[in-house]
Write a protein that holds these residues in place. Structure first.
Motif, PDB file in Angstrom:
ATOM      1  N   TYR A  85       0.805  -1.222   0.000  1.00 33.12           N
ATOM      2  CA  TYR A  85       0.000   0.000   0.000  1.00 33.12           C
ATOM      3  C   TYR A  85       0.846   1.283   0.000  1.00 33.12           C
ATOM      4  O   TYR A  85       0.299   2.368   0.080  1.00 33.12           O
ATOM      5  N   PHE A  86       2.165   1.160  -0.088  1.00 36.15           N
ATOM      6  CA  PHE A  86       3.048   2.323   0.012  1.00 36.15           C
ATOM      7  C   PHE A  86       3.021   3.225  -1.218  1.00 36.15           C
ATOM      8  O   PHE A  86       3.296   4.414  -1.116  1.00 36.15           O
ATOM      9  N   GLU A  87       2.723   2.667  -2.375  1.00 31.88           N
ATOM     10  CA  GLU A  87       2.799   3.396  -3.645  1.00 31.88           C
ATOM     11  C   GLU A  87       1.985   4.691  -3.602  1.00 31.88           C
ATOM     12  O   GLU A  87       0.833   4.694  -3.204  1.00 31.88           O
ATOM     13  N   GLU A  88       2.628   5.786  -3.972  1.00 29.74           N
ATOM     14  CA  GLU A  88       1.994   7.099  -4.108  1.00 29.74           C
ATOM     15  C   GLU A  88       1.383   7.642  -2.813  1.00 29.74           C
ATOM     16  O   GLU A  88       0.424   8.410  -2.833  1.00 29.74           O
ATOM     17  N   THR A  89       1.941   7.244  -1.674  1.00 28.59           N
ATOM     18  CA  THR A  89       1.471   7.766  -0.390  1.00 28.59           C
ATOM     19  C   THR A  89       1.956   9.198  -0.215  1.00 28.59           C
ATOM     20  O   THR A  89       3.134   9.486  -0.384  1.00 28.59           O
ATOM     21  N   ASP A  90       1.026  10.095   0.115  1.00 27.39           N
ATOM     22  CA  ASP A  90       1.363  11.503   0.350  1.00 27.39           C
ATOM     23  C   ASP A  90       1.631  11.790   1.827  1.00 27.39           C
ATOM     24  O   ASP A  90       2.427  12.666   2.159  1.00 27.39           O
ATOM     25  N   ILE A  91       0.933  11.075   2.700  1.00 36.48           N
ATOM     26  CA  ILE A  91       1.055  11.284   4.147  1.00 36.48           C
ATOM     27  C   ILE A  91       0.985   9.925   4.832  1.00 36.48           C
ATOM     28  O   ILE A  91       0.147   9.089   4.484  1.00 36.48           O
ATOM     29  N   LEU A  92       1.841   9.726   5.811  1.00 37.09           N
ATOM     30  CA  LEU A  92       1.782   8.528   6.653  1.00 37.09           C
ATOM     31  C   LEU A  92       1.267   8.954   8.017  1.00 37.09           C
ATOM     32  O   LEU A  92       1.846   9.849   8.658  1.00 37.09           O
ATOM     33  N   ILE A  93       0.171   8.353   8.440  1.00 38.10           N
ATOM     34  CA  ILE A  93      -0.327   8.559   9.802  1.00 38.10           C
ATOM     35  C   ILE A  93      -0.094   7.255  10.552  1.00 38.10           C
ATOM     36  O   ILE A  93      -0.538   6.196  10.109  1.00 38.10           O
ATOM     37  N   TYR A  94       0.620   7.355  11.650  1.00 39.31           N
ATOM     38  CA  TYR A  94       0.933   6.185  12.462  1.00 39.31           C
ATOM     39  C   TYR A  94       0.261   6.370  13.814  1.00 39.31           C
ATOM     40  O   TYR A  94       0.424   7.417  14.454  1.00 39.31           O
ATOM     41  N   VAL A  95      -0.502   5.375  14.240  1.00 37.41           N
ATOM     42  CA  VAL A  95      -1.278   5.484  15.480  1.00 37.41           C
ATOM     43  C   VAL A  95      -0.625   4.624  16.562  1.00 37.41           C
ATOM     44  O   VAL A  95      -0.313   3.455  16.340  1.00 37.41           O
ATOM     45  N   VAL A  96      -0.427   5.241  17.721  1.00 33.77           N
ATOM     46  CA  VAL A  96       0.161   4.569  18.875  1.00 33.77           C
ATOM     47  C   VAL A  96      -0.874   4.530  19.988  1.00 33.77           C
ATOM     48  O   VAL A  96      -1.536   5.534  20.259  1.00 33.77           O
ATOM     49  N   ASP A  97      -1.013   3.378  20.625  1.00 32.78           N
ATOM     50  CA  ASP A  97      -1.874   3.234  21.795  1.00 32.78           C
ATOM     51  C   ASP A  97      -1.112   3.761  23.004  1.00 32.78           C
ATOM     52  O   ASP A  97      -0.244   3.078  23.549  1.00 32.78           O
ATOM     53  N   SER A  98      -1.416   4.967  23.422  1.00 37.49           N
ATOM     54  CA  SER A  98      -0.710   5.622  24.527  1.00 37.49           C
ATOM     55  C   SER A  98      -0.932   4.931  25.860  1.00 37.49           C
ATOM     56  O   SER A  98      -0.153   5.133  26.798  1.00 37.49           O
ATOM     57  N   ALA A  99      -1.969   4.133  25.959  1.00 34.48           N
ATOM     58  CA  ALA A  99      -2.308   3.474  27.217  1.00 34.48           C
ATOM     59  C   ALA A  99      -1.722   2.063  27.309  1.00 34.48           C
ATOM     60  O   ALA A  99      -2.030   1.331  28.243  1.00 34.48           O
ATOM     61  N   ASP A 100      -0.875   1.685  26.341  1.00 33.29           N
ATOM     62  CA  ASP A 100      -0.272   0.354  26.348  1.00 33.29           C
ATOM     63  C   ASP A 100       1.254   0.472  26.232  1.00 33.29           C
ATOM     64  O   ASP A 100       1.839   0.169  25.197  1.00 33.29           O
ATOM     65  N   PRO A 101       1.910   0.927  27.322  1.00 33.50           N
ATOM     66  CA  PRO A 101       3.361   1.128  27.269  1.00 33.50           C
ATOM     67  C   PRO A 101       4.135  -0.162  27.002  1.00 33.50           C
ATOM     68  O   PRO A 101       5.249  -0.122  26.491  1.00 33.50           O
ATOM     69  N   GLY A 102       3.530  -1.308  27.292  1.00 32.04           N
ATOM     70  CA  GLY A 102       4.184  -2.587  27.049  1.00 32.04           C
ATOM     71  C   GLY A 102       4.414  -2.877  25.571  1.00 32.04           C
ATOM     72  O   GLY A 102       5.248  -3.714  25.231  1.00 32.04           O
ATOM     73  N   ARG A 103       3.688  -2.193  24.701  1.00 32.25           N
ATOM     74  CA  ARG A 103       3.842  -2.415  23.257  1.00 32.25           C
ATOM     75  C   ARG A 103       4.518  -1.244  22.555  1.00 32.25           C
ATOM     76  O   ARG A 103       4.622  -1.226  21.335  1.00 32.25           O
ATOM     77  N   LEU A 104       5.006  -0.290  23.323  1.00 28.54           N
ATOM     78  CA  LEU A 104       5.620   0.889  22.721  1.00 28.54           C
ATOM     79  C   LEU A 104       6.882   0.531  21.940  1.00 28.54           C
ATOM     80  O   LEU A 104       7.109   1.043  20.848  1.00 28.54           O
ATOM     81  N   GLU A 105       7.697  -0.369  22.467  1.00 32.01           N
ATOM     82  CA  GLU A 105       8.914  -0.786  21.757  1.00 32.01           C
ATOM     83  C   GLU A 105       8.555  -1.475  20.439  1.00 32.01           C
ATOM     84  O   GLU A 105       9.168  -1.210  19.402  1.00 32.01           O
ATOM     85  N   GLU A 106       7.566  -2.358  20.467  1.00 33.88           N
ATOM     86  CA  GLU A 106       7.119  -3.024  19.239  1.00 33.88           C
ATOM     87  C   GLU A 106       6.614  -1.993  18.225  1.00 33.88           C
ATOM     88  O   GLU A 106       6.900  -2.080  17.026  1.00 33.88           O
ATOM     89  N   SER A 107       5.900  -1.000  18.702  1.00 34.29           N
ATOM     90  CA  SER A 107       5.392   0.053  17.836  1.00 34.29           C
ATOM     91  C   SER A 107       6.543   0.855  17.230  1.00 34.29           C
ATOM     92  O   SER A 107       6.532   1.194  16.046  1.00 34.29           O
ATOM     93  N   ARG A 108       7.565   1.155  18.041  1.00 30.62           N
ATOM     94  CA  ARG A 108       8.728   1.889  17.557  1.00 30.62           C
ATOM     95  C   ARG A 108       9.453   1.106  16.465  1.00 30.62           C
ATOM     96  O   ARG A 108       9.826   1.665  15.433  1.00 30.62           O
ATOM     97  N   VAL A 109       9.642  -0.188  16.686  1.00 32.12           N
ATOM     98  CA  VAL A 109      10.325  -1.025  15.693  1.00 32.12           C
ATOM     99  C   VAL A 109       9.552  -1.023  14.377  1.00 32.12           C
ATOM    100  O   VAL A 109      10.134  -0.881  13.293  1.00 32.12           O
ATOM    101  N   GLN A 110       8.236  -1.150  14.447  1.00 36.51           N
ATOM    102  CA  GLN A 110       7.417  -1.159  13.225  1.00 36.51           C
ATOM    103  C   GLN A 110       7.514   0.179  12.497  1.00 36.51           C
ATOM    104  O   GLN A 110       7.640   0.221  11.280  1.00 36.51           O
ATOM    105  N   LEU A 111       7.463   1.271  13.247  1.00 37.67           N
ATOM    106  CA  LEU A 111       7.581   2.589  12.622  1.00 37.67           C
ATOM    107  C   LEU A 111       8.959   2.760  11.989  1.00 37.67           C
ATOM    108  O   LEU A 111       9.074   3.252  10.869  1.00 37.67           O
ATOM    109  N   ASP A 112      10.006   2.335  12.690  1.00 34.47           N
ATOM    110  CA  ASP A 112      11.360   2.428  12.129  1.00 34.47           C
ATOM    111  C   ASP A 112      11.461   1.679  10.802  1.00 34.47           C
ATOM    112  O   ASP A 112      12.092   2.158   9.858  1.00 34.47           O
ATOM    113  N   GLU A 113      10.845   0.512  10.733  1.00 28.43           N
ATOM    114  CA  GLU A 113      10.864  -0.263   9.488  1.00 28.43           C
ATOM    115  C   GLU A 113      10.138   0.474   8.368  1.00 28.43           C
ATOM    116  O   GLU A 113      10.561   0.434   7.217  1.00 28.43           O
ATOM    117  N   LEU A 114       9.058   1.154   8.701  1.00 25.97           N
ATOM    118  CA  LEU A 114       8.325   1.924   7.697  1.00 25.97           C
ATOM    119  C   LEU A 114       9.154   3.092   7.172  1.00 25.97           C
ATOM    120  O   LEU A 114       9.166   3.367   5.972  1.00 25.97           O
TER     121      LEU A 114
END
Length: 187
Positions: A85-114
C-alpha cells in the motif's frame, strides 16, 4: 448566466482541488479504524468497531482536498502486507496506543521499518498518540522521546495527542496534515 450554469460553477468550486493518499498504520488495537471513522464523520457507530481484517478506505473532502485514507490492519500477520500500500502515499499517519506502554517498543520497531522504505522516503509523518482519555496514557512528549521521533530529519513530522473515543485532537492532526501538504507544495 442561467441557474444551471451558476449551480455548475458552484459545484466546481466545492470540488477538492487536490487528491491526497493517506496511509493509516499502527499496531492492532491502537485505534486506527476509530480514528478513520472520526475523520469520515461516521461517529454514530465508532463504539462498535471490529478489528480490521485487511483494509478500509474512506474518501473525505476537507479544505479543498480529497483525502483518500487507507486504514490497514495492524495484526502481526498482516504487517508484511503493508508494503503493498506504500505506492503514491502523500502522508503517513501512524497510530500509537498511549495506554499500552508494554507495546511501545514493538510500535517503535514497526515505525522504524516503515521509515526506511524507499516508497515512503520523505513522506510527512503524523503520529497520533491515541487514547489520551485513559488515565494511564503516556504523554505525547514521552512517546516522542521513546520512539526517537526527535531524531527524524528526513521528513516533516508531528506527534498529536488524541482520543478517538472523545474525538479530541483528531481535527488538529488533520489540520497539520493539510498545512504540511500546502507548505511542501510551495517549495
Amino acid at each position: 448566466m442561467g441557474l444551471m450554469q451558476l449551480l455548475r460553477r458552484l459545484s466546481e468550486l466545492r470540488k477538492p482541488t487536490r487528491k491526497l493518499r493517506i496511509l493509516l498504520l499502527g499496531l492492532d488495537n491502537a485505534g486506527k479504524t476509530t480514528i478513520l471513522k472520526v475523520i469520515a464523520k461516521e461517529t454514530q457507530d465508532k463504539d462498535q468497531v471490529e478489528p480490521t481484517r485487511g483494509f478500509n478506505i474512506k474518501s473525505v473532502n476537507s479544505s479543498g482536498f480529497r483525502l483518500d485514507v487507507w486504514d490497514i490492519g495492524g495484526q502481526r500477520a498482516l504487517r508484511p502486507y503493508w508494503k503493498n500500500y506504500f505506492e503514491e502515499t502523500d502522508i503517513l499517519i501512524y497510530v500509537v496506543d498511549s495506554a499500552d506502554p508494554g507495546r511501545l517498543e514493538e510500535s517503535r520497531v514497526q515505525l522504524d521499518e516503515l521509515l526506511v522504505e524507499d516508497k515512503l522516503t520523505g513522506v510527512p509523518l503524523l503520529v497520533f498518540a491515541n487514547k489520551q482519555d485513559l488515565g494511564m496514557a503516556l504523554k505525547a512528549d514521552d512517546i516522542s522521546n521513546d520512539m526517537k521521533l526527535t531524531e527524524l530529519t528526513d521528513r516533516r513530522w508531528q506527534i498529536q495527542p488524541c482520543s478517538a473515543k472523545t474525538e479530541e485532537g483528531i481535527a488538529d492532526g488533520i489540520d497539520w496534515v493539510l498545512k504540511s501538504v500546502k507548505a511542501s507544495s510551495k517549495n
